[in-house]
Design a protein around this motif. Structure first.
Motif, PDB file in Angstrom:
ATOM      1  N   VAL A 130       0.361  -1.809   0.329  1.00  0.00           N
ATOM      2  CA  VAL A 130       0.268  -0.112   0.346  1.00  0.00           C
ATOM      3  C   VAL A 130       0.975   1.383   0.177  1.00  0.00           C
ATOM      4  N   LEU A 131       1.647   1.784   0.813  1.00  0.00           N
ATOM      5  CA  LEU A 131       3.309   2.326   0.660  1.00  0.00           C
ATOM      6  C   LEU A 131       3.398   2.412  -0.985  1.00  0.00           C
ATOM      7  N   HIS A 132       3.231   1.319  -1.396  1.00  0.00           N
ATOM      8  CA  HIS A 132       4.491   1.725  -2.799  1.00  0.00           C
ATOM      9  C   HIS A 132       3.460   1.728  -3.688  1.00  0.00           C
ATOM     10  N   LEU A 133       2.189   1.198  -3.516  1.00  0.00           N
ATOM     11  CA  LEU A 133       0.892   2.374  -4.177  1.00  0.00           C
ATOM     12  C   LEU A 133       0.914   3.700  -4.168  1.00  0.00           C
ATOM     13  N   VAL A 134       0.435   4.137  -2.965  1.00  0.00           N
ATOM     14  CA  VAL A 134       0.586   5.568  -2.979  1.00  0.00           C
ATOM     15  C   VAL A 134       1.556   6.713  -3.310  1.00  0.00           C
ATOM     16  N   SER A 135       3.164   5.577  -3.424  1.00  0.00           N
ATOM     17  CA  SER A 135       4.242   6.052  -4.155  1.00  0.00           C
ATOM     18  C   SER A 135       4.172   6.401  -5.001  1.00  0.00           C
ATOM     19  N   LEU A 136       3.539   5.559  -6.093  1.00  0.00           N
ATOM     20  CA  LEU A 136       3.667   5.836  -7.012  1.00  0.00           C
ATOM     21  C   LEU A 136       2.173   6.333  -7.985  1.00  0.00           C
ATOM     22  N   CYS A 137       1.626   6.599  -6.717  1.00  0.00           N
ATOM     23  CA  CYS A 137       0.303   7.035  -7.080  1.00  0.00           C
ATOM     24  C   CYS A 137       0.363   8.919  -7.274  1.00  0.00           C
ATOM     25  N   GLU A 138       2.179   9.133  -6.419  1.00  0.00           N
ATOM     26  CA  GLU A 138       1.960  11.148  -5.866  1.00  0.00           C
ATOM     27  C   GLU A 138       2.862  11.554  -6.960  1.00  0.00           C
ATOM     28  N   LYS A 139       3.688   9.855  -7.805  1.00  0.00           N
ATOM     29  CA  LYS A 139       4.487  10.077  -9.235  1.00  0.00           C
ATOM     30  C   LYS A 139       3.749  10.401 -10.594  1.00  0.00           C
ATOM     31  N   ALA A 140       2.770   9.406 -10.007  1.00  0.00           N
ATOM     32  CA  ALA A 140       2.224   9.566 -11.667  1.00  0.00           C
ATOM     33  C   ALA A 140       1.463  11.073 -11.241  1.00  0.00           C
ATOM     34  N   ALA A 141       0.772  11.170 -10.332  1.00  0.00           N
ATOM     35  CA  ALA A 141      -0.181  12.634 -10.484  1.00  0.00           C
ATOM     36  C   ALA A 141       0.462  13.592 -10.496  1.00  0.00           C
ATOM     37  N   THR A 142       2.003  14.056 -10.999  1.00  0.00           N
ATOM     38  CA  THR A 142       2.983  14.272 -11.917  1.00  0.00           C
ATOM     39  C   THR A 142       3.274  14.623 -13.059  1.00  0.00           C
ATOM     40  N   GLY A 143       2.576  13.411 -14.212  1.00  0.00           N
ATOM     41  CA  GLY A 143       2.531  12.782 -15.403  1.00  0.00           C
ATOM     42  C   GLY A 143       3.928  11.775 -15.597  1.00  0.00           C
ATOM     43  N   ASP A 144       4.362  11.478 -14.590  1.00  0.00           N
ATOM     44  CA  ASP A 144       5.250  10.221 -14.317  1.00  0.00           C
ATOM     45  C   ASP A 144       4.425   8.966 -14.738  1.00  0.00           C
ATOM     46  N   VAL A 145       5.268   8.962 -16.606  1.00  0.00           N
ATOM     47  CA  VAL A 145       4.301   7.405 -17.356  1.00  0.00           C
ATOM     48  C   VAL A 145       4.485   6.697 -16.821  1.00  0.00           C
TER      49      VAL A 145
END
Length: 311
Positions: A220-235
Motif C-alpha cells: 500500500v505504501l508502494h501504491l501511494v508512492s507510485l500514485c504521487e509520482k503519477a500525479a506529476t505526469g510520470d508515465v
C-alpha cells in the motif's frame, strides 16, 4: 497542498481484543508502532475500523492516550451518539497529545439536518482547541457535507484544514472541484481503498486513510508512492500504479462493505497477527465462504506481488 498530519499513508487501526473480549491496548500500541516503523505517517484510531460503536468512552480514550504516550502520531475519530460525547473525545485528544481529529457527522438523531450537523461539527472543532481537523464525509453516515457548510465552518474554525472523502469516484471529484480545489491549504484525503489512484492522480489528494494497509503495509505504501509520482505526469509510475491498484482491487473492496473489520482482522491473522482473531461481539464472524474468498485473494495477491516486484 501543504504538508501536514493528514498527508501520506495512514492506516485506520483496528482494536485487538483479549480472550475476555476486552481491548488489548498493549497489542494496539505494538501494531501502531510497527506500522509507523514501516513508513506510515500516522494512524487513525476510533474510526469505523476501530470499532468505535462497540467500545466504551473510557476504552476509546485509553486507547488514544496509550498510543500517544508511546509516540505514535494519532488522528482521533470523534464518532458518537451525541455532540457532547464527540466534543469530549476531541478535547481529550488535544489533552493527551493527539496530532489531529477526524470529525464524524452526527448519527441517529437529526442526521440529515444541515443545521444540526453544522452545530455538531462546530462544537467538536471548538472543543479541539486548535487541533488540526478534517471532516469525514461518508454516505454511510447518512449525511453529505457540501462546500457551503465546509466553508461556513472554516470561517469560525481555522483548525478545519481538510476533507476526508469515503464516497466513490464521483464524491472525490466533487470534493476536488468544490472544496479542496478552492485553496492550496485545504487537504484532500482518500478515505476508501478502492479510490487511491483516482484520488491522488485526478483529484489532488495528498493523503490516504487505509484499511488494507494494516494487512499489507509495504504494497500500500508502494501504491501511494507510485500514485504521487503519477500525479506529476510520470508515465511509468502511472502504468505501474494502475497495475498495482488493479491487483489490490478485491482486497481493497472489502473496505466498502459492512464486514470490513471482520475481513481485515481475518487477513491480519493470516499475515501473522493472531491478536486480531477475536471480535468484541462473539457472534460476529465471516462465513466459511467469505473466509475462503479472502484467503484465496490474499494468496493470489502475495504471489503476484512477489513476482511483479522481482520483475
Amino acid at each position: 497542498m501543504a504538508s501536514n498530519i493528514f498527508s501520506g499513508t495512514i492506516p485506520a487501526l483496528m482494536t485487538p481484543c483479549k480472550a475476555d473480549r476486552s481491548p488489548d491496548f498493549d497489542a494496539l500500541v505494538r501494531k501502531g508502532q510497527e506500522l509507523i516503523a514501516a513508513g506510515m505517517s500516522a494512524v487513525v484510531y476510533c474510526g469505523s475500523m476501530g470499532d468505535w460503536p462497540l467500545l466504551t468512552d473510557e476504552q476509546r480514550m485509553e486507547g488514544v492516550a496509550r498510543l500517544c504516550a508511546a509516540g505514535v502520531p494519532v488522528i482521533v475519530g470523534t464518532g458518537a451518539q451525541n455532540t457532547q460525547r464527540a466534543a469530549a473525545f476531541a478535547a481529550h485528544g488535544k489533552r493527551v497529545g493527539a496530532k489531529g481529529l477526524m470529525v464524524i457527522p452526527r448519527v441517529l438523531s437529526r442526521g440529515p439536518s444541515a443545521s444540526a450537523q453544522a452545530a455538531h461539527f462546530g462544537a467538536i472543532l471548538k472543543a479541539a482547541d486548535g487541533l488540526p481537523a478534517v471532516i469525514y464525509n461518508s454516505p454511510y453516515y447518512g449525511f453529505e457535507t457540501r462546500a457551503d457548510l465546509f466553508f461556513k465552518l472554516r470561517e469560525s474554525h481555522p483548525n478545519l484544514i481538510g476533507f476526508k472523502e469515503f464516497g466513490g469516484a464521483k464524491s472525490l471529484t466533487y470534493a476536488a472541484e468544490n472544496i479542496t480545489g478552492q485553496s492550496e491549504d485545504i487537504t484532500l484525503m482518500v478515505g476508501v481503498d478502492t479510490q487511491v489512484f483516482h484520488g491522488f492522480v485526478n483529484c489532488g489528494a495528498s493523503g490516504a486513510i487505509t484499511g488494507i494497509g494494516n494487512v499489507l503495509p509495504k504494497p500500500v505504501l508502494h501504491l501511494v508512492s507510485l500514485c504521487e509520482k503519477a500525479a506529476t505526469g510520470d508515465v511509468t509510475a502511472r502504468a505501474k500504479a494502475l497495475e498495482l491498484d488493479g491487483a489490490l482491487a478485491v482486497l481493497s473492496s472489502f473496505d466498502e462493505g459492512p464486514d470490513l473489520v471482520l475481513f481485515y482482522k481475518y487477513l491480519m491473522v493470516l499475515e501473522g497477527s493472531p491478536e486480531y482473531e477475536l471480535h468484541f461481539n462473539a457472534s460476529d464472524s465471516l462465513t466459511e465462504g467469505q473466509k475462503h474468498y479472502a484467503r484465496t485473494q490474499l494468496a493470489l495477491f502475495n504471489t503476484w506481488y512477489a513476482a511483479w516486484t522481482k520483475g
